[in-house]
Each structure stands twice: as structure tokens, then as C-alpha cells.
Design a protein around this motif. Structure first.
Motif, PDB file in Angstrom:
ATOM      1  N   LEU A 106       0.830  -1.212   0.000  1.00 37.22           N
ATOM      2  CA  LEU A 106       0.000   0.000   0.000  1.00 37.22           C
ATOM      3  C   LEU A 106       0.861   1.257   0.000  1.00 37.22           C
ATOM      4  CD1 LEU A 106      -2.805  -1.089   2.424  1.00 37.22           C
ATOM      5  CD2 LEU A 106      -3.185  -0.092   0.183  1.00 37.22           C
ATOM      6  N   LEU A 107       1.941   1.228   0.807  1.00 38.69           N
ATOM      7  CA  LEU A 107       2.819   2.388   0.858  1.00 38.69           C
ATOM      8  C   LEU A 107       3.474   2.624  -0.502  1.00 38.69           C
ATOM      9  CD1 LEU A 107       4.508   2.056   4.374  1.00 38.69           C
ATOM     10  CD2 LEU A 107       2.628   3.534   3.684  1.00 38.69           C
ATOM     11  N   GLU A 108       3.817   1.519  -1.192  1.00 40.33           N
ATOM     12  CA  GLU A 108       4.367   1.669  -2.542  1.00 40.33           C
ATOM     13  C   GLU A 108       3.320   2.284  -3.460  1.00 40.33           C
ATOM     14  OE1 GLU A 108       7.453   0.786  -3.183  1.00 40.33           O
ATOM     15  OE2 GLU A 108       7.926  -0.395  -1.391  1.00 40.33           O
ATOM     16  N   LEU A 109       2.069   1.819  -3.300  1.00 47.62           N
ATOM     17  CA  LEU A 109       0.982   2.303  -4.146  1.00 47.62           C
ATOM     18  C   LEU A 109       0.832   3.824  -4.027  1.00 47.62           C
ATOM     19  CD1 LEU A 109      -1.543   1.470  -5.947  1.00 47.62           C
ATOM     20  CD2 LEU A 109      -2.848   1.631  -3.833  1.00 47.62           C
ATOM     21  N   VAL A 110       0.920   4.336  -2.790  1.00 49.47           N
ATOM     22  CA  VAL A 110       0.777   5.779  -2.614  1.00 49.47           C
ATOM     23  C   VAL A 110       2.139   6.476  -2.647  1.00 49.47           C
ATOM     24  CG1 VAL A 110      -1.378   5.570  -1.340  1.00 49.47           C
ATOM     25  CG2 VAL A 110       0.781   5.652  -0.088  1.00 49.47           C
ATOM     26  N   GLN A 111       3.143   5.743  -3.095  1.00 48.54           N
ATOM     27  CA  GLN A 111       4.471   6.301  -3.384  1.00 48.54           C
ATOM     28  C   GLN A 111       5.213   6.849  -2.176  1.00 48.54           C
ATOM     29  OE1 GLN A 111       3.174   9.111  -6.239  1.00 48.54           O
ATOM     30  NE2 GLN A 111       3.063   7.631  -7.903  1.00 48.54           N
ATOM     31  N   ILE A 112       5.024   6.182  -1.011  1.00 49.55           N
ATOM     32  CA  ILE A 112       5.812   6.582   0.159  1.00 49.55           C
ATOM     33  C   ILE A 112       6.392   5.339   0.818  1.00 49.55           C
ATOM     34  CG2 ILE A 112       4.759   8.800   0.725  1.00 49.55           C
ATOM     35  CD1 ILE A 112       2.941   7.253   2.668  1.00 49.55           C
ATOM     36  N   GLY A 113       6.813   4.384  -0.017  1.00 48.14           N
ATOM     37  CA  GLY A 113       7.341   3.115   0.480  1.00 48.14           C
ATOM     38  C   GLY A 113       8.517   3.286   1.421  1.00 48.14           C
ATOM     39  N   HIS A 114       9.256   4.370   1.303  1.00 46.38           N
ATOM     40  CA  HIS A 114      10.466   4.563   2.112  1.00 46.38           C
ATOM     41  C   HIS A 114      10.171   5.244   3.449  1.00 46.38           C
ATOM     42  CE1 HIS A 114       9.561   8.126  -0.156  1.00 46.38           C
ATOM     43  NE2 HIS A 114      10.357   8.828   0.597  1.00 46.38           N
ATOM     44  N   LEU A 115       8.912   5.595   3.727  1.00 43.64           N
ATOM     45  CA  LEU A 115       8.611   6.387   4.926  1.00 43.64           C
ATOM     46  C   LEU A 115       7.989   5.578   6.054  1.00 43.64           C
ATOM     47  CD1 LEU A 115       7.162   9.639   3.308  1.00 43.64           C
ATOM     48  CD2 LEU A 115       9.458   9.237   4.181  1.00 43.64           C
ATOM     49  N   GLY A 116       7.979   4.228   5.904  1.00 37.37           N
ATOM     50  CA  GLY A 116       7.265   3.379   6.854  1.00 37.37           C
ATOM     51  C   GLY A 116       7.624   3.582   8.313  1.00 37.37           C
ATOM     52  N   ASP A 117       8.883   3.912   8.608  1.00 36.03           N
ATOM     53  CA  ASP A 117       9.308   4.013   9.999  1.00 36.03           C
ATOM     54  C   ASP A 117       9.164   5.414  10.581  1.00 36.03           C
ATOM     55  OD1 ASP A 117       9.982   1.352  10.059  1.00 36.03           O
ATOM     56  OD2 ASP A 117      11.990   1.731   9.238  1.00 36.03           O
ATOM     57  N   ARG A 118       8.759   6.357   9.742  1.00 34.29           N
ATOM     58  CA  ARG A 118       8.604   7.727  10.250  1.00 34.29           C
ATOM     59  C   ARG A 118       7.343   7.839  11.115  1.00 34.29           C
ATOM     60  NH1 ARG A 118      10.412  11.791   6.672  1.00 34.29           N
ATOM     61  NH2 ARG A 118      12.423  11.219   5.794  1.00 34.29           N
ATOM     62  N   TYR A 119       7.277   8.954  11.866  1.00 30.94           N
ATOM     63  CA  TYR A 119       6.073   9.268  12.624  1.00 30.94           C
ATOM     64  C   TYR A 119       5.353  10.414  11.933  1.00 30.94           C
ATOM     65  CZ  TYR A 119       7.164   6.040  16.287  1.00 30.94           C
ATOM     66  OH  TYR A 119       7.385   4.894  16.970  1.00 30.94           O
ATOM     67  N   PRO A 120       4.021  10.511  12.130  1.00 29.30           N
ATOM     68  CA  PRO A 120       3.260  11.545  11.415  1.00 29.30           C
ATOM     69  C   PRO A 120       3.864  12.942  11.562  1.00 29.30           C
ATOM     70  CG  PRO A 120       1.754  10.042  12.465  1.00 29.30           C
ATOM     71  CD  PRO A 120       3.135   9.609  12.872  1.00 29.30           C
ATOM     72  N   SER A 121       4.418  13.247  12.755  1.00 28.21           N
ATOM     73  CA  SER A 121       4.942  14.600  12.954  1.00 28.21           C
ATOM     74  C   SER A 121       6.166  14.876  12.091  1.00 28.21           C
ATOM     75  CB  SER A 121       5.298  14.803  14.429  1.00 28.21           C
ATOM     76  OG  SER A 121       6.273  13.859  14.817  1.00 28.21           O
ATOM     77  N   GLN A 122       6.760  13.815  11.534  1.00 28.97           N
ATOM     78  CA  GLN A 122       7.964  14.011  10.708  1.00 28.97           C
ATOM     79  C   GLN A 122       7.631  14.081   9.220  1.00 28.97           C
ATOM     80  OE1 GLN A 122       9.585  10.362  12.276  1.00 28.97           O
ATOM     81  NE2 GLN A 122      11.162  11.483  13.415  1.00 28.97           N
TER      82      GLN A 122
END
Lengths: 371, 285
Positions: free
Chosen positions: A124-140
Motif C-alpha cells: 500500500l505504501l508503494e501504491l501511494v508512493q511513500i514506500g520509504h517512509l514506513g518508519d517515520r512518525y506523522p509529525s515528521q
């Protein structure tokens, strides 16, 4: 037929105390459609969206989701993908956990295993093109990235329909345009029934297959962007969609009495005699240099995609706004003070309904809604 | 070098004599009213050396007082934790009739003198009170016994957790809870996975303050306790009794424990504030 529609709304009404948020709303949304609920604030568009989701309960009416009586089901059981206006991401969870949430809270017998959850979330993260952000927190994350997380989270539960509340409202103009285009592409790929709420007419007209214009808790018009923009059914829709000149006039024998302008094409189904209002889009106002003309150019604005002119009609001092492409303007080179004749390429006439509040009391006024 | 525009700096700060005066006054005030008493507690307690100090603490009555204080806190704090979360949840996330009345009631213990709070329980549960005769027939003793002390402590400390959580929960709104529900979470899952983690630092902060007050409460407890040595004496009451008996070393020794508790609370509180502060600045939106 109601049976074939993904969302079937019939006679829905909702009050908050004495405020009528929705009254007698009927709407059918076909499977796979991308529909915009468009209206000013207080028009009931968000309430309608929240009723479909199950976050709000209607006072009367019926609601079917894929032919199933949704009012028998609580919000948890409707399998709705909902993207909140401010995303409502879980601030203490990583992006990965945010997206996984809907899967993790499933009853044990339906819940996929941990490895399965992880791989689905990653897809899903790849689908919305943020596959590399999985470990971030919303505030980042930036606003656009949060928006994508919210979307991935909503899609994770494989929803029957996707609902978005002002999806681009909290983003700046540049990001907004990119995301809009991207959302359209995503919708075309997933073919998921999607409804989004917006107060931005440009957004609705550009993105949606069909636009539902709401005002004062009622549906004013439903149609394709061409239909609602090209042939507004009533003054409200005219005012709300795009810029328009409103010319107050008297109606005699179904024709408006506008002595200073020639009207080429009259739209509107037979206004009654009496006071009326003529609606003319600025790009339908045609000017011609004429020393004996009834109007004077007051202002010329050449910055932007079109040239904007303000014209004052000498008799009665109303001000009209006109627009023309740069290459047409190049043939005239109007300047302030030029006398001109005025022609309306197309105009729509509505009778003034007794008691209907007009935005401006002026005999002739210009409104630009939501631009 | 110093290229910073001086005028901009001057506009934001006071002239230095004023600054120094303000800082000196503040420091002097803190020294006289906080540091000096704190130091004197420990010097008085240790006046006759560590032997006498630990001897005083090892005394049977002192140990009973410490035990009772811990017991009372162990009952009152968890109860107020649950009550505080429930009340804050109800007030912050729902609209209902009588909400402002409930908020007023939660504040009541802050505005009523603790002695009055104690007296209320005596009037209710005492032998001449409304419920006293009935309860004593059933064999329950509340006033001049541990249950009375627990009740009085709960009453005095119940605003702490709720007061800490209400503004926090109001600020966070209900968006995240709604998102969890739409995603299929049950009410309990929503609370445990979304609401509770969001309020955990505020909750800990409230519990800490609640605990400090529960252990240090004097007035209300004094009225309902009856001052029975070894049975209904809490640490603050024991300090007073020893002091009145001119047993200064023992009195200050017990007092020093309470002072230590205060210092630990203060340190933990600062730690949590630092933690929350970091969370807030990192949150954006």
C-alpha cells in the motif's frame, strides 16, 4: 435502478438542534464513480459524507451501500475507507503501524498473520508512493505525505467505498494540484467508488466524474462538470460555480429588458414577467470599440491567462466584468476610458423568486464565488 | 563579529539593572521560602547523626505511619486514576447535559478547605452522623479508622488526574478515535490503542501529583483519623505528634522522608514535562 448503485441515498434528513443540515436528500452513486460533493460551508456536504460513513446518523431517510441497508450497521461494520480533513493519523504510531491499524484490530479469525500484514502495508505504501517512509512518525511528514498515509490507511481495509473529507483543504496550492492529478490516476487504477467533499469548485470540476452541488442542506444540481458549469439549473449553482455577472432587469414576454446590450443566445426556461436576473459569464461578454457605445472601459488587467476588463454602463452605472483571450485583446488594445458597445454571447434568465436573498442589492453586480 | 542590529535586541530585553533586580528578587524569594526550610528539615533530622536518624525511622510507630501512608496512597491513587480517566473522557469527548456542573464538582476539592472535607465525612459517617449509627450496627467503622482516612484522601486528591487530562483530551479532539472506529476498532480497542497512548504522559503527570498529595495530606486526614498511634496515624500526622512531644529529631526524620518524596516527585515531573515538551514541538500541525 437503486439496486445497481454503490451508494443509494433516499429522503435523508438531519437536524442539529434547530439547524437543518440536510433535508430530503436523494442521491445515487454508481459503482466505480468519482463524485464530488460541492457546496459552501454549512451546505451539509460534510454531514452527508459522515452519514454515509456512519459517523453521523440521519433523522430520516434510507441509505443503501451496495444494496445493503447501511443504517442497520454501525460505523465499524460498514467497511468504509474514510480520509479525514486533517488526516487524523495516530500520532504515536509509525506510518507502518498507522496503515496496519485496520488489519490489526480485525477479529482474530479474519486477521491476517503479522508477515502478511507487513507485506500488505508495504504494498500500500508503494501504491501511494511513500514506500520509504514506513518508519517515520506523522509529525515528521509533510502535509502531502500525511495525506498519502491517510489514504493508504483507509485503503488497507479494502473498503467498499472511499470517502474523503476536504482531501486537499490543508495543503498549499502547488501540492494540491499535484495530489489532485495523482488521486485521479489512482482512482482510475483502483476503480473504487469514491466520494469527496470540497468547497473548491475548480477541484470538483477538474477531478470528478459527476458533481453534486449542495446548498442549505439541499441538492441544487447533480451532473457532469460540463452540465453543472455549462447549464446551471438555478441562480444558486450559477453563483457558486465560476464567476458570473448578475444583471437585474425587468422581464416582459419572457425576454429581459436590457437596453444597453445585445443578447445572442438566451437560456433558461421561460421566466415570468416581473423582476428577474440575467446571468452572464465574463467570457460571454463581448466588447467592440464604438464611440457612441453605451459603456466605458474602466479597468484592464492583462496579467494571467486571460485579459480581464471592467466596463461601466453609462446609464445607471452598473459594472460588468468581461474576459477575453490575449490574442483577441491584441486586436483591440482597449484602454481605460474607451467607449464600447456590449454584446452577450449567451445569457441565462431567472425570475426573481419572492423572498430569495440576493448576495448584493445593486441593480447589477458582479460575483465571484469561491475563487 | 557583532553585526546583530542592537535596536532589535534592545526592544526585546529589559535594561540590565532591571533584569538583575528581577532575577535577584526571584532567587532570594526561592531561597528564603523553599531552599532554607528544605535544608533545615534535613539538618534538624541529622542533628544527632545518622544513628539517631535511622533509629527514629525504625521506631514501630513510625513504621506503622509509613505503612499506613503507603496503603492509603495505594488505594486512593488507583481509584482516582480510573475516576480521572473516566471523567476526563466523558467531559472531553461527549456533550451532555450537566457537563459544566460535573466540571465544577471535580474542582470542588480544590476550593474547599481540607478540614471541611474531613468534617463532611465525620458528619456523614461519624457516630452522631447520618449513616454512622447504621454502619456501626453492621460492624463497619469508618471514622477514626483506615476507611475514613482513605475516603478523605480520595476526596482531596480526585481533581488531579481529571484536571490534568481534560484540557489534553479536549485539545486532541475526537478525530483519531473516529478514524479508529471507521477502521473497524471496537470501543475498547480504540481506547487502549489510540486514546490511552495519546494521554499517557499527561496521565502519569496527574498520577504523580495525585500521589504526592495523597501521601502529604494533613488537614482532612487529621479530622477523620483520631490520631491513634500505630493504627490511624499517617506520616504527616506522626510528624505533628512527635513535634508536639518535643521529639524534634524523630519528627524531622519522618518529615525528611516526605521532603524526599517531594523532591523525587519534582524530578519526575520535570522529566515528564521535558518529554511532553519534546512531543509537542515535534508534532507539527
Amino acid at each position: 435502478m437503486a439496486q445497481s448503485s454503490a451508494i443509494h441515498v433516499k429522503g435523508i434528513g438531519k437536524r442539529f438542534g434547530s439547524f437543518v443540515a440536510l433535508s430530503q436528500v436523494d442521491l445515487d452513486i454508481r459503482a466505480g464513480e468519482l463524485v464530488a460533493l460541492l457546496g459552501p460551508s454549512g451546505s451539509g456536504k460534510t454531514t452527508l459524507l459522515r452519514i454515509i460513513a456512519g459517523l453521523e446518523w440521519p433523522d430520516q431517510g434510507e441509505l443503501l451501500l451496495n444494496s445493503d441497508n447501511a443504517l442497520r450497521r454501525g460505523v465499524r461494520e460498514r467497511q468504509i475507507g474514510f480520509v479525514f480533513q486533517h488526516y487524523a493519523l495516530f500520532r504515536h504510531m509509525s506510518v507502518l503501524e498507522n496503515v496496519a491499524f485496520g488489519l490489526r484490530v480485525m477479529p482474530r479469525r479474519r486477521r491476517p498473520g503479522d508477515a502478511e500484514i507487513r507485506s500488505r502495508v508495504q504494498r500500500l505504501l508503494e501504491l501511494v508512493q511513500i514506500g520509504h517512509l514506513g518508519d517515520r512518525y506523522p509529525s515528521q511528514l509533510s502535509g502531502g505525505e500525511r495525506q498519502r498515509v491517510a489514504l493508504a490507511r483507509a485503503l488497507a481495509i479494502e473498503p467498499a467505498v472511499l470517502l474523503l473529507d476536504e482531501p486537499f483543504g490543508a495543503l498549499d496550492a502547488k501540492v494540491r494540484k499535484d495530489l489532485r492529478r495523482w488521486l485521479r490516476q489512482l482512482h482510475d487504477r483502483l476503480c473504487m467508488t469514491t466520494v469527496f467533499v470540497t468547497h473548491d469548485q475548480e477541484e470538483a470540476l477538474e477531478l470528478a466524474d459527476r458533481v453534486v452541488v449542495l446548498g442549505h442542506g439541499r441538492i441544487e444540481q447533480v451532473g457532469t462538470p460540463e452540465e453543472v458549469y455549462g447549464a446551471p439549473r438555478n441562480p444558486f449553482v450559477f453563483d457558486f460555480l465560476g464567476q458570473v455577472n448578475r444583471v437585474r432587469c425587468q422581464v416582459r414576454g419572457g425576454r429581459p429588458l436590457v437596453p444597453y446590450a445585445h443578447i445572442e443566445q438566451m437560456n433558461g426556461d421561460g421566466a415570468q414577467d416581473g423582476p428577474g436576473t440575467l446571468y452572464v459569464r465574463p467570457h460571454d461578454v463581448v466588447l467592440q470599440r464604438d464611440p457612441a457605445g453605451p459603456a466605458t472601459v474602466r479597468f484592464v488587467g492583462v496579467v494571467g491567462p486571460v485579459v480581464r476588463l471592467e466596463v461601466e454602463v453609462i446609464m445607471g452605472a452598473p459594472v460588468l466584468e468581461a474576459e477575453m483571450p490575449h490574442h483577441v485583446y491584441a486586436g483591440y488594445r482597449f484602454t481605460a476610458g474607451d467607449r464600447v458597445s456590449v454584446r452577450f454571447r449567451a445569457a441565462t434568465l431567472f425570475s426573481d423568486v419572492a423572498g430569495e436573498q440576493l448576495l448584493s442589492p445593486a441593480d447589477l453586480s458582479l460575483t465571484s464565488a469561491a475563487l | 563579529m557583532a553585526t546583530r542590529p542592537r535596536s532589535a535586541v534592545d526592544a526585546r530585553t529589559e535594561p540590565s539593572p532591571v533584569r538583575w533586580l528581577l532575577i535577584t528578587v526571584a532567587l532570594l524569594f526561592v531561597a528564603i521560602f523553599i531552599v532554607l526550610p528544605l535544608v533545615s528539615v534535613f539538618t534538624e533530622a541529622l542533628r544527632q547523626g545518622f544513628g539517631a536518624y535511622f533509629g527514629a525511622l525504625a521506631d514501630a510507630d513510625a513504621r506503622a505511619a509509613i505503612g499506613l501512608t503507603l496503603t492509603v496512597a495505594a488505594i486512593a491513587v488507583p481509584l482516582n486514576l480510573v475516576f480521572g480517566v473516566v471523567a476526563a473522557w466523558a467531559i472531553a469527548k461527549f456533550d451532555f447535559r450537566g457537563k459544566s456542573l460535573l466540571i465544577t464538582f471535580i474542582d470542588l476539592p480544590f476550593s474547599v478547605s481540607p478540614v471541611i472535607s474531613g468534617l463532611i465525612y465525620v458528619l456523614l459517617f461519624g457516630l452522631q452522623g447520618w449513616l454512622g449509627p447504621f454502619l456501626s450496627e453492621q460492624g463497619f467503622k469508618i471514622i477514626f479508622a483506615v476507611p475514613g482516612i482513605v475516603l478523605a484522601t480520595i476526596f482531596v486528591t480526585f481533581p488531579f488526574v481529571a484536571r490534568e487530562l481534560i484540557p489534553l483530551m479536549q485539545e486532541q479532539g475526537t478525530d483519531e478515535e473516529e478514524a479508529a472506529l471507521v477502521l473497524g476498532a471496537s470501543g475498547w480497542q480504540t481506547f487502549r490503542r489510540v486514546t490511552l497512548p495519546n494521554i499517557r504522559w499527561g496521565l502519569l503527570y496527574g498520577v504523580l501529583l495525585c500521589n504526592a498529595r495523597a501521601m502529604g495530606e494533613f488537614g482532612a486526614v487529621s479530622v477523620v483519623s483520631g490520631h491513634i498511634r500505630g493504627l490511624t496515624n499517617t506520616m504527616p500526622l506522626h510528624v505533628e505528634i512527635l513535634y508536639n512531644e518535643y521529639n524534634f529529631v524523630a519528627s524531622f526524620a519522618v518529615a525528611s522522608l516526605l521532603a524526599l518524596l517531594a523532591l523525587v516527585t519534582l524530578a519526575a515531573k520535570s522529566g515528564i514535562e521535558w518529554k511532553i515538551g519534546r512531543g509537542l514541538t515535534g508534532r507539527g500541525h
